[in-house]
Scaffold this active site. Structure first.
Site, PDB file in Angstrom:
ATOM      1  N   TYR A  93      -9.025  -1.732 -11.432  1.00  0.00           N
ATOM      2  CA  TYR A  93      -8.797  -1.884  -9.994  1.00  0.00           C
ATOM      3  C   TYR A  93      -9.194  -3.277  -9.489  1.00  0.00           C
ATOM      4  O   TYR A  93      -8.350  -4.051  -9.047  1.00  0.00           O
ATOM      5  CB  TYR A  93      -9.536  -0.771  -9.238  1.00  0.00           C
ATOM      6  CG  TYR A  93      -9.364  -0.845  -7.741  1.00  0.00           C
ATOM      7  CD1 TYR A  93      -8.107  -0.663  -7.170  1.00  0.00           C
ATOM      8  CD2 TYR A  93     -10.442  -1.099  -6.905  1.00  0.00           C
ATOM      9  CE1 TYR A  93      -7.939  -0.751  -5.791  1.00  0.00           C
ATOM     10  CE2 TYR A  93     -10.270  -1.184  -5.529  1.00  0.00           C
ATOM     11  CZ  TYR A  93      -9.023  -1.006  -4.981  1.00  0.00           C
ATOM     12  OH  TYR A  93      -8.853  -1.097  -3.627  1.00  0.00           O
ATOM     13  N   ASP A 147       3.422   1.360  -5.881  1.00  0.00           N
ATOM     14  CA  ASP A 147       2.692   0.110  -5.816  1.00  0.00           C
ATOM     15  C   ASP A 147       2.210  -0.479  -7.136  1.00  0.00           C
ATOM     16  O   ASP A 147       2.303   0.123  -8.192  1.00  0.00           O
ATOM     17  CB  ASP A 147       1.542   0.239  -4.821  1.00  0.00           C
ATOM     18  CG  ASP A 147       1.544  -0.948  -3.866  1.00  0.00           C
ATOM     19  OD1 ASP A 147       2.433  -1.794  -3.993  1.00  0.00           O
ATOM     20  OD2 ASP A 147       0.654  -1.029  -3.012  1.00  0.00           O
ATOM     21  N   HIS A 171       4.966  -2.025  -2.646  1.00  0.00           N
ATOM     22  CA  HIS A 171       4.635  -2.298  -1.239  1.00  0.00           C
ATOM     23  C   HIS A 171       4.327  -3.767  -0.979  1.00  0.00           C
ATOM     24  O   HIS A 171       4.172  -4.174   0.166  1.00  0.00           O
ATOM     25  CB  HIS A 171       3.442  -1.439  -0.811  1.00  0.00           C
ATOM     26  CG  HIS A 171       3.799   0.012  -0.691  1.00  0.00           C
ATOM     27  ND1 HIS A 171       4.065   0.621   0.497  1.00  0.00           N
ATOM     28  CD2 HIS A 171       3.984   0.961  -1.642  1.00  0.00           C
ATOM     29  CE1 HIS A 171       4.380   1.892   0.302  1.00  0.00           C
ATOM     30  NE2 HIS A 171       4.328   2.120  -0.995  1.00  0.00           N
ATOM     31  N   ASP A 375       3.267 -11.533   2.954  1.00  0.00           N
ATOM     32  CA  ASP A 375       3.029 -10.100   3.157  1.00  0.00           C
ATOM     33  C   ASP A 375       4.281  -9.327   2.759  1.00  0.00           C
ATOM     34  O   ASP A 375       5.392  -9.734   3.119  1.00  0.00           O
ATOM     35  CB  ASP A 375       2.742  -9.845   4.652  1.00  0.00           C
ATOM     36  CG  ASP A 375       1.753  -8.699   4.864  1.00  0.00           C
ATOM     37  OD1 ASP A 375       1.685  -7.825   3.989  1.00  0.00           O
ATOM     38  OD2 ASP A 375       1.070  -8.697   5.908  1.00  0.00           O
TER      39      ASP A 375
HETATM   40  P1  ADQ Z   1      -1.593  -3.730   3.809  1.00  0.00           P
HETATM   41  O1  ADQ Z   1      -1.808  -4.998   3.072  1.00  0.00           O
HETATM   42  O2  ADQ Z   1      -2.774  -2.847   3.903  1.00  0.00           O
HETATM   43  O3  ADQ Z   1      -0.378  -2.897   3.241  1.00  0.00           O
HETATM   44  P2  ADQ Z   1      -0.324  -3.730   6.580  1.00  0.00           P
HETATM   45  O4  ADQ Z   1       1.085  -3.411   6.371  1.00  0.00           O
HETATM   46  O5  ADQ Z   1      -0.572  -4.766   7.605  1.00  0.00           O
HETATM   47  O6  ADQ Z   1      -1.095  -4.241   5.276  1.00  0.00           O
HETATM   48  O7  ADQ Z   1      -1.072  -2.415   7.020  1.00  0.00           O
HETATM   49  C1  ADQ Z   1      -2.398  -2.412   7.452  1.00  0.00           C
HETATM   50  C2  ADQ Z   1      -2.741  -1.075   8.100  1.00  0.00           C
HETATM   51  O8  ADQ Z   1      -4.151  -1.026   8.324  1.00  0.00           O
HETATM   52  C3  ADQ Z   1      -2.054  -0.859   9.428  1.00  0.00           C
HETATM   53  O9  ADQ Z   1      -1.620   0.465   9.526  1.00  0.00           O
HETATM   54  C4  ADQ Z   1      -3.168  -1.149  10.465  1.00  0.00           C
HETATM   55  O10 ADQ Z   1      -3.076  -0.394  11.622  1.00  0.00           O
HETATM   56  C5  ADQ Z   1      -4.418  -0.752   9.702  1.00  0.00           C
HETATM   57  N1  ADQ Z   1      -5.539  -1.586  10.170  1.00  0.00           N
HETATM   58  C6  ADQ Z   1      -5.697  -2.909  10.003  1.00  0.00           C
HETATM   59  N2  ADQ Z   1      -6.841  -3.322  10.582  1.00  0.00           N
HETATM   60  C7  ADQ Z   1      -7.413  -2.246  11.133  1.00  0.00           C
HETATM   61  C8  ADQ Z   1      -8.628  -2.025  11.859  1.00  0.00           C
HETATM   62  N3  ADQ Z   1      -9.515  -2.989  12.139  1.00  0.00           N
HETATM   63  N4  ADQ Z   1      -8.887  -0.763  12.237  1.00  0.00           N
HETATM   64  C9  ADQ Z   1      -8.017   0.233  11.969  1.00  0.00           C
HETATM   65  N5  ADQ Z   1      -6.891   0.077  11.284  1.00  0.00           N
HETATM   66  C10 ADQ Z   1      -6.585  -1.140  10.857  1.00  0.00           C
HETATM   67  C11 ADQ Z   1       0.520  -3.021   2.123  1.00  0.00           C
HETATM   68  C12 ADQ Z   1       1.303  -4.331   2.063  1.00  0.00           C
HETATM   69  C13 ADQ Z   1       2.066  -4.534   3.349  1.00  0.00           C
HETATM   70  C14 ADQ Z   1       2.972  -3.347   3.630  1.00  0.00           C
HETATM   71  C15 ADQ Z   1       2.217  -2.043   3.520  1.00  0.00           C
HETATM   72  C16 ADQ Z   1       3.139  -0.841   3.578  1.00  0.00           C
HETATM   73  O11 ADQ Z   1       0.428  -5.421   1.812  1.00  0.00           O
HETATM   74  O12 ADQ Z   1       2.839  -5.729   3.296  1.00  0.00           O
HETATM   75  O13 ADQ Z   1       3.505  -3.456   4.936  1.00  0.00           O
HETATM   76  O14 ADQ Z   1       1.485  -1.961   2.302  1.00  0.00           O
HETATM   77  O15 ADQ Z   1       4.130  -0.915   2.616  1.00  0.00           O
END
Ligand code: ADQ
Length: 734
Positions: A93, A147, A171, A375
């Site tokens: 991991y 993923d 993802h 991203d």
């Molecule tokens: P992540 O890299 O985790 O996902 P993202 O798509 O931005 O990135 O999702 C983050 C999630 O975490 C969102 O649902 C957001 O609301 C939540 N979050 C962030 N900060 C927070 C906080 N302080 N408190 C509560 N919640 C918080 C990966 C990929 C992305 C892709 C997704 C889905 O890196 O590019 O969009 O998977 O496929």
């Protein structure tokens, strides 16, 4: 034959596998406590599982002790934990997943570490996941793997359960060929993925990058229009399936939240950042761009605040700890520089925020600053749009996020360009309501339509459709490979016989050249600018008789004997010695030749065939055969449903080809002729390796087997097409 109708996956329960479960377990005061996991994947997939039911296979996020039980209850679906030891977590991991694949796929090669021990653990943990999936998958049902942590599991699962349909979704970005090939195990990862029936990415650009890698690193045929990869006798469907969010739920929560989230809306305007604390999210760059705004547009001082939320993430990885320190220092410095008695420019919260509060913050923000350096998609941009239920705010979105491909109405920026970002923030803060409303309305319409349910449905529908098909290899395909290689040179073509010019049959005596293949071969051998050689494991006389064309050169017994026009006949010096011993070896092998197994003596070599032997009896028989051959002083080599006894004299098809080339064209042969080698067998791999950089090589069939050849041909008809193009290509002009 009647085909059993597969059950549609589009609406039934799901078997999902991802590294993390939707719950993460923590040990507090000795007891295991369960909390919802954060991150984009869980936010996207959990609603689908809740609605459809099924099983979610994943790691609980903690080492579970022997006497502990973890709660596997979830609303509407089952949880199947894959338990990992601390050592496995370190290498699989934190190691290969987060120190190798994460930075590599986000195009941060300088942060990417390649450790063989991490890779080995990644392989074995992927195997564990594959076993759990094999256990839970319904017959002919779909397993949906998620993923970058599990890129090898499709291959491992296919080996255990050839009956299941496998969908894979990545993802994060799939990087360009030039980045992905830096990984020492890139080919293994590609092969692992290609065992899936459908492979999904967020946007078409990532799918094209993947096709590039399949074509250039594995030599596979790809179709860039229909998006498919030929992998042996299967075609794998590739697609762009942009993920969505639970739009209505976010909008409803935003509507329902009372009051202003930050308590003092109206007094200050809010520019909001919401991220996992990750170096790909561009948080320091964003903070610096905000500083630039205050420098370039001082009118925003004391009126605007950057509210940055960051969920703690991967704090075991050094780069993430460094990043946290960097952000703390930046915030301190900039606040120190600009703060007044009643105002601080940056408010920074390092924690997770409950959904209701997050929605209120989104709703009340004037501007969302979503500026990742790279991203896969980015859900925050979509969540912000969903929550714009009253006075609409403005979304500023990095061009490097997958979301920018569809959310075109956002103001797009290059997050590395601080001046541009600062000016765009200014533009957002001063945008009139009509423009804000128009941009937001159109984004919201799309995000409501393309929500997470629609994403799940689209992917599952794609997985339900019949497999992709590329169509047979065409002469145009062959021309694309061969013309730039052959140019104006004469050609020397080396061909294996069984499995290359004729399909594999249950007895070698039945392997006859079909008329069309014979014709294609003759069209090549008739040409003055083309020499053709047959390189076979059969005895020379045998293969020469089967092909029956005296214009050809023949190398029999894996090249121990070579004959043909324009060359001196060659017999390896040790041939006599071994030829006199194979009879005794054949006799010894009689003792294990049961159930239709039989021995073919070929002078100095010998082949033990077990094609007719039932699968269950093979492993023991093969072990015994290998032992008898080794004891008799031969090298045992595995071939198609056969074991071959070869003299251990360091001579193989590769050396034979080189001997023939030097004999026929002299020591500087590479200046006067181009070489192509086509074979289907493990023994041809010797030639592929030997000829690396010296020839264009093709491996026929068997996509699962690794190969050193540059390209693959799916079957014997594809070889025929290759020969037909070679035989009919334009002659060299004088
Ligand atoms: P992540 O890299 O985790 O996902 P993202 O798509 O931005 O990135 O999702 C983050 C999630 O975490 C969102 O649902 C957001 O609301 C939540 N979050 C962030 N900060 C927070 C906080 N302080 N408190 C509560 N919640 C918080 C990966 C990929 C992305 C892709 C997704 C889905 O890196 O590019 O969009 O998977 O496929």
């Amino acid at each position: 034959m009647a085909r059993t109708r597969r059950r549609k996956n589009g609406s039934g329960p799901l078997v999902v596998a991802s590294n993390r479960l939707p719950y993460t377990f923590q040990r507090t005061a000795g007891a295991l406590e369960r909390r919802p996991s954060s991150g984009g994947l869980v936010s996207a997939l959990e609603p689908a599982l809740r609605k459809r039911g099924g099983v979610w296979i994943g790691w609980p996020g903690i080492e579970v002790r022997r006497n502990e039980r973890i709660s596997t209850e979830a609303s509407g679906y089952e949880i199947e934990p894959v338990l990992l030891s601390d050592g496995e977590v370190q290498r699989f991991y934190h190691g290969f997943s987060n120190r190798t694949l994460w930075p590599l796929c986000h195009s941060f090669p300088a942060l990417t570490q390649f450790e063989r021990r991490d890779w080995t653990e990644y392989e074995s943990v992927n195997e564990r996941f594959a076993e759990a999936m094999a256990e839970h998958a319904e017959a002919s049902g779909l397993v949906w793997v998620h993923d970058y942590h599990l890129m090898l599991t499709p291959g491992m699962l296919r080996a255990q359960r050839p009956d299941v349909r496998i969908g894979f979704f990545l993802h994060i970005p799939f990087p360009p060929y030039d980045i992905f090939r830096l990984c020492p195990w890139d080919r293994e990862l590609l092969r692992g993925l290609l065992a899936a029936d459908v492979i999904g990415f967020h946007v078409p650009g990532y799918a094209q990058n993947f096709l590039d890698c399949c074509e250039r690193r594995l030599g596979l045929r790809v179709d860039r229009d229909t998006l498919a990869v030929e992998h042996g006798d299967r075609a794998v469907k590739i697609g762009a399936y942009p993920i969505g969010i639970e739009f209505d739920s976010f909008a409803e929560t935003a509507n329902a939240s009372n009051g202003t989230a930050n308590g003092d809306k109206g007094a200050e305007r809010i520019v909001l950042g919401v991220d996992r604390l990750d170096y790909t999210k561009g948080i320091p760059e964003r903070i610096r761009a905000f500083e630039r705004l205050l420098e370039l547009h001082p009118r925003h001082r004391e009126k605007v605040v950057l509210l940055q939320l960051a969920v703690p993430s991967r704090s075991q990885v050094a780069e993430y700890r460094d990043l946290k320190r960097e952000i703390d220092e930046l915030v301190g410095r900039i606040n120190g520089r600009f703060a007044t008695a009643s105002w601080s420019p940056i408010r920074y919260l390092y924690r997770s925020v409950p959904r209701a509060r997050l929605c209120a913050l989104y709703r009340d923000a004037d501007v969302a600053l979503v500026t990742p350096l790279r991203d896969g998609m980015n859900l925050v941009a979509k969540e912000f749009a969903a929550c714009q239920v009253s006075d609409p705010g403005v979304l500023i979105l990095s061009r490097m996020a997958g979301a920018a491909e569809t959310m075109r109405e956002a103001l797009q920026v290059n997050p590395f360009d601080l001046d541009e970002t600062a000016h765009v923030i200014h533009r957002a803060l001063t945008m009139d309501e009509d423009e804000r409303a128009s941009r937001m309305a159109s984004m919201r319409r799309r995000e409501r339509r393309d929500d997470v349910d629609s994403w799940v449905q689209t992917f599952l529908d794609a997985a339900d459709e019949p497999s992709a098909a590329l169509g047979a290899l065409s002469k145009d395909d062959v021309e694309r490979w061969l013309r730039p290689f052959i140019k104006q040179y004469p050609l020397c073509l080396f061909l294996d016989y069984d499995g290359t010019l004729t399909p594999i049959v249950d007895h070698p005596s039945k392997a006859k050249l079909q008329p069309a293949m014979r014709k294609a071969l003759e069209a090549c051998s008739r040409r003055k600018d083309t020499d053709v050689s047959i390189v076979s494991g059969r005895a020379l006389g045998d293969v020469r008789k089967l092909v029956g064309d005296e214009r050809l050169m023949y190398a029999g017994n894996h090249g121990l004997e070579i004959e043909g026009p324009g060359i001196h006949p060659f017999r390896h010096q040790d041939l006599g010695h071994y030829a006199s011993r194979t009879a005794a070896l054949a006799q010894e092998l009689e003792a294990v030749s049961s159930d239709g197994a039989w021995t073919e003596a070929k002078g100095p070599t010998l082949t033990f065939h077990y094609r007719g032997v039932p699968q269950a009896k093979r492993p023991k028989m093969i072990d015994e055969v290998v032992e008898i051959m080794s004891r008799a002083g031969y090298q045992a080599r595995h071939a198609h449903a056969a074991v071959e006894a070869r003299p251990p004299i360091g001579w193989d098809k590769g050396r034979a080809v080189l001997h023939l080339l030097r004999e026929r064209y002299g020591p500087n042969w590479s200046e006067s002729v181009r070489v192509i080698y086509v074979g289907d067998d493990l023994t041809d791999e010797d030639a592929f390796r030997f000829l690396a950089g010296l020839a264009l090589t093709f491996r026929v069939g068997s996509a699962e087997a690794p190969t050193a050849a540059l390209h693959r041909l799916s079957d014997v008809p594809a070889v025929q097409t290759l020969l037909e193009w070679i035989g009919s290509r334009p002659k060299i002009s004088a």
